[in-house]
Scaffold this motif. Structure first.
Motif, short mmCIF file in Angstrom:
data_model
loop_
_atom_site.label_atom_id
_atom_site.label_comp_id
_atom_site.label_asym_id
_atom_site.label_seq_id
_atom_site.Cartn_x
_atom_site.Cartn_y
_atom_site.Cartn_z
N THR A 58 72.84 2.54 -9.86
CA THR A 58 74.22 2.12 -9.69
C THR A 58 75.11 3.35 -9.52
OG1 THR A 58 73.75 0.26 -11.13
CG2 THR A 58 76.05 0.72 -10.68
N LEU A 59 75.51 3.62 -8.29
CA LEU A 59 76.38 4.75 -7.98
C LEU A 59 77.80 4.25 -7.75
CD1 LEU A 59 74.09 6.72 -5.50
CD2 LEU A 59 74.20 6.89 -7.98
N TYR A 60 78.75 5.16 -7.83
CA TYR A 60 80.13 4.82 -7.50
C TYR A 60 80.33 4.92 -5.99
CZ TYR A 60 81.13 5.44 -12.47
OH TYR A 60 81.14 5.34 -13.83
N ASN A 61 81.29 4.16 -5.48
CA ASN A 61 81.68 4.26 -4.09
C ASN A 61 82.82 5.25 -3.98
OD1 ASN A 61 79.94 2.12 -3.12
ND2 ASN A 61 81.28 0.75 -4.25
N LEU A 62 82.91 5.91 -2.84
CA LEU A 62 84.02 6.82 -2.53
C LEU A 62 84.66 6.36 -1.23
CD1 LEU A 62 82.42 10.33 -3.17
CD2 LEU A 62 84.33 9.35 -4.43
N THR A 63 85.97 6.39 -1.19
CA THR A 63 86.71 6.11 0.03
C THR A 63 87.94 6.99 0.06
OG1 THR A 63 87.52 4.36 1.48
CG2 THR A 63 88.19 4.23 -0.83
N VAL A 64 88.53 7.13 1.22
CA VAL A 64 89.79 7.86 1.34
C VAL A 64 90.91 6.82 1.32
CG1 VAL A 64 91.19 9.36 2.79
CG2 VAL A 64 88.73 9.74 2.61
N ALA A 65 91.87 7.03 0.45
CA ALA A 65 92.97 6.09 0.30
C ALA A 65 94.27 6.85 0.08
CB ALA A 65 92.70 5.15 -0.88
N ASP A 143 81.78 8.37 10.42
CA ASP A 143 80.46 8.43 11.06
C ASP A 143 79.56 7.25 10.64
OD1 ASP A 143 81.18 10.72 12.39
OD2 ASP A 143 80.12 12.09 11.01
N GLY A 144 80.14 6.27 9.93
CA GLY A 144 79.40 5.05 9.58
C GLY A 144 78.59 5.11 8.30
N TYR A 145 78.86 6.08 7.46
CA TYR A 145 78.14 6.20 6.19
C TYR A 145 78.82 5.42 5.08
CZ TYR A 145 75.24 10.05 7.91
OH TYR A 145 74.34 10.82 8.60
N SER A 146 78.03 4.92 4.17
CA SER A 146 78.51 4.43 2.89
C SER A 146 78.52 5.66 1.99
CB SER A 146 77.55 3.38 2.33
OG SER A 146 77.85 3.10 0.99
N VAL A 147 79.70 6.07 1.51
CA VAL A 147 79.82 7.30 0.74
C VAL A 147 79.81 6.95 -0.75
CG1 VAL A 147 81.12 9.43 0.43
CG2 VAL A 147 81.20 8.24 2.63
N GLN A 148 78.94 7.63 -1.49
CA GLN A 148 78.78 7.32 -2.90
C GLN A 148 78.81 8.58 -3.77
OE1 GLN A 148 75.13 4.92 -2.39
NE2 GLN A 148 76.36 3.24 -3.20
N LEU A 149 79.00 8.36 -5.05
CA LEU A 149 79.05 9.45 -6.03
C LEU A 149 78.10 9.15 -7.18
CD1 LEU A 149 80.36 12.03 -7.25
CD2 LEU A 149 82.10 10.53 -8.25
N GLU A 150 77.23 10.10 -7.43
CA GLU A 150 76.34 10.05 -8.58
C GLU A 150 76.89 11.04 -9.61
OE1 GLU A 150 71.59 10.67 -9.41
OE2 GLU A 150 72.53 11.94 -7.90
#
Length: 158
Positions: A58-65, A143-150
């Motif tokens: 279970t990783l966190y999601n990252l987005t630009v907001a 670039d179409g990636y799901s960006v996540q944070l561990e």
């Protein structure tokens, strides 16, 4: 979907502050991170607690907001609802976890402060990487990636 995973390895814990090193998806050291204190899983003191480490897969999601306070920033979340970003882990809820610059514990309010330098003796950091981090997260998203944070809590080393 392709994944881009940033990894934060927390390594220094003192008083009200936690320091760590953020690695980019290629495994390169990207920046230093200053946060509030790490508490036992499921415990939260509002504005004074680092978000929980990740467990299992279970990783966190990252987005630009956009943030009214910080401008364009990367944001950490587990779910988004009506423009609000939430982190839900261990029975506690954090809202609007932003990744921005700042120098000391008082600047965090539960957010991750990303910087070029750190001083483990004073538990401070400086040289904001807020813009750089938002740009790299945004590039991966474009670039179409799901960006996540561990997030990994390493043992105290010093």
């Amino acid at each position: 979907m392709k994944k881009a995973i940033f990894t934060l390895k927390r390594d220094t814990y003192r008083g009200e502050s936690t320091l760590g090193i953020m690695y980019d998806p290629e495994g390169n050291e990207f920046c230093y991170v200053l946060e509030d204190t790490v508490r036992a899983y499921g415990i939260k003191d509002k504005g004074n607690t680092a978000i929980p480490h990740t467990q299992d897969d279970t990783l966190y999601n990252l987005t630009v907001a956009e943030s009214p306070k910080y401008g364009t920033v990367a944001t950490v979340y587990t779910r988004e609802q009506a423009g609000m970003y939430y982190v839900e882990k261990g029975g506690v809820v954090f809202t609007m976890i932003r990744v921005h610059g700042g120098n000391r514990h008082d600047d965090t309010m539960g957010c991750l402060l990303v910087n070029r330098h750190r001083d483990t003796s004073n538990m401070t950091a400086w040289g904001s990487m807020k813009k750089d981090f938002a740009e790299i997260v945004g590039k991966y998203e474009a670039d179409g990636y799901s960006v996540q944070l561990e997030i990994i809590n390493l043992p105290q080393t010093k």
